[in-house]
Design a protein around this motif. Structure first.
Motif, PDB file in Angstrom:
ATOM      1  N   LEU A  36      -5.754  48.429   9.638  1.00 26.07           N
ATOM      2  CA  LEU A  36      -4.909  46.897  10.438  1.00 26.07           C
ATOM      3  C   LEU A  36      -3.745  48.060  11.690  1.00 26.07           C
ATOM      4  N   GLY A  37      -4.033  47.062  12.713  1.00 30.08           N
ATOM      5  CA  GLY A  37      -3.010  47.550  13.865  1.00 30.08           C
ATOM      6  C   GLY A  37      -3.074  46.156  15.554  1.00 30.08           C
ATOM      7  N   ARG A  38      -2.377  46.386  16.312  1.00 26.17           N
ATOM      8  CA  ARG A  38      -2.100  45.434  17.052  1.00 26.17           C
ATOM      9  C   ARG A  38      -3.293  45.181  17.567  1.00 26.17           C
ATOM     10  N   ASN A  39      -3.269  44.584  18.843  1.00 28.05           N
ATOM     11  CA  ASN A  39      -4.778  44.998  19.816  1.00 28.05           C
ATOM     12  C   ASN A  39      -4.954  45.813  20.793  1.00 28.05           C
ATOM     13  N   GLY A  40      -5.796  46.739  21.151  1.00 31.13           N
ATOM     14  CA  GLY A  40      -5.820  47.542  21.291  1.00 31.13           C
ATOM     15  C   GLY A  40      -4.824  48.831  20.796  1.00 31.13           C
ATOM     16  N   ALA A  41      -4.925  49.265  20.018  1.00 36.99           N
ATOM     17  CA  ALA A  41      -4.378  50.106  19.336  1.00 36.99           C
ATOM     18  C   ALA A  41      -5.695  51.098  18.525  1.00 36.99           C
ATOM     19  N   GLY A  42      -6.892  50.537  18.286  1.00 37.24           N
ATOM     20  CA  GLY A  42      -8.427  50.925  18.300  1.00 37.24           C
ATOM     21  C   GLY A  42      -8.779  50.901  17.356  1.00 37.24           C
ATOM     22  N   LYS A  43      -8.642  50.345  16.642  1.00 30.83           N
ATOM     23  CA  LYS A  43      -9.219  50.313  14.893  1.00 30.83           C
ATOM     24  C   LYS A  43     -10.653  49.756  15.349  1.00 30.83           C
ATOM     25  N   THR A  44     -11.556  48.979  16.277  1.00 25.65           N
ATOM     26  CA  THR A  44     -12.537  48.545  16.316  1.00 25.65           C
ATOM     27  C   THR A  44     -13.657  49.813  16.869  1.00 25.65           C
ATOM     28  N   THR A  45     -12.609  51.207  17.693  1.00 27.03           N
ATOM     29  CA  THR A  45     -12.923  52.236  18.288  1.00 27.03           C
ATOM     30  C   THR A  45     -13.097  52.944  17.164  1.00 27.03           C
ATOM     31  N   THR A  46     -12.169  53.298  15.879  1.00 29.96           N
ATOM     32  CA  THR A  46     -12.576  53.437  14.487  1.00 29.96           C
ATOM     33  C   THR A  46     -13.407  53.294  13.878  1.00 29.96           C
TER      34      THR A  46
END
Length: 153
Positions: A36-46
């Motif tokens: 979980l995290g805000r937009n742009g926090a790196g969830k998708t990149t992770t």
């Protein structure tokens, strides 16, 4: 508990842009986690880094204790890691059943029992209803089941 997936100190970039700064996570056998995290926090990149789609420039990723940091994404998927990108990413003109036939299967024709056991709503999905229809989208999305159905046991 033994770790199924471990990422330690991931440093991932898009071009010159440094996106992940030392991200670490651990998933033990039998755990279900949410990132979980805000937009742009790196969830998708992770997740893209774990899958080998955007390989990290630093850090390491282990799957069942084996280093897969530099492994090709298809090898990581074959080892049992599934990735469902945001959005439904389905073929709207096809039925839920037909959408489940899109990924390669480790064995046998049709959607795997695993996909229907993971998502009980798929067992009762009407085969003739288009997956992109409003009624079908209220019942289930085949994207997570697609991920589940391609996992090798």
């Amino acid at each position: 508990m033994s770790a199924v997936l471990e990422a330690d100190g991931l440093q991932t970039y898009y071009g010159k842009s440094h996106i992940l700064h030392g991200v670490s996570l651990k998933v033990n056998q039998g755990e279900l986690i949410a990132l979980l995290g805000r937009n742009g926090a790196g969830k998708t990149t992770t997740m893209r880094s774990v899958m080998g789609l955007t390989p990290p420039r630093g850090g390491n990723i282990k799957l069942f204790g084996k280093d897969v940091t530099k492994a090709a994404s298809h090898r990581i998927a074959n080892a049992g890691v599934g990735y469902v990108p945001e959005g439904r990413k389905i073929f709207g003109h096809m039925t839920v059943h037909e959408n489940l036939l899109v990924p390669p299967k480790p064995r046998g024709p049709g959607p795997s029992r695993r996909s229907t056991s993971c998502f009980r709503g798929l067992r009762n999905a009407r085969p003739a209803r288009a997956a992109g229809s409003r009624a079908a989208s209220r019942k289930c999305s085949p994207s997570p089941a697609r991920c589940c159905s391609t996992r090798n046991s």
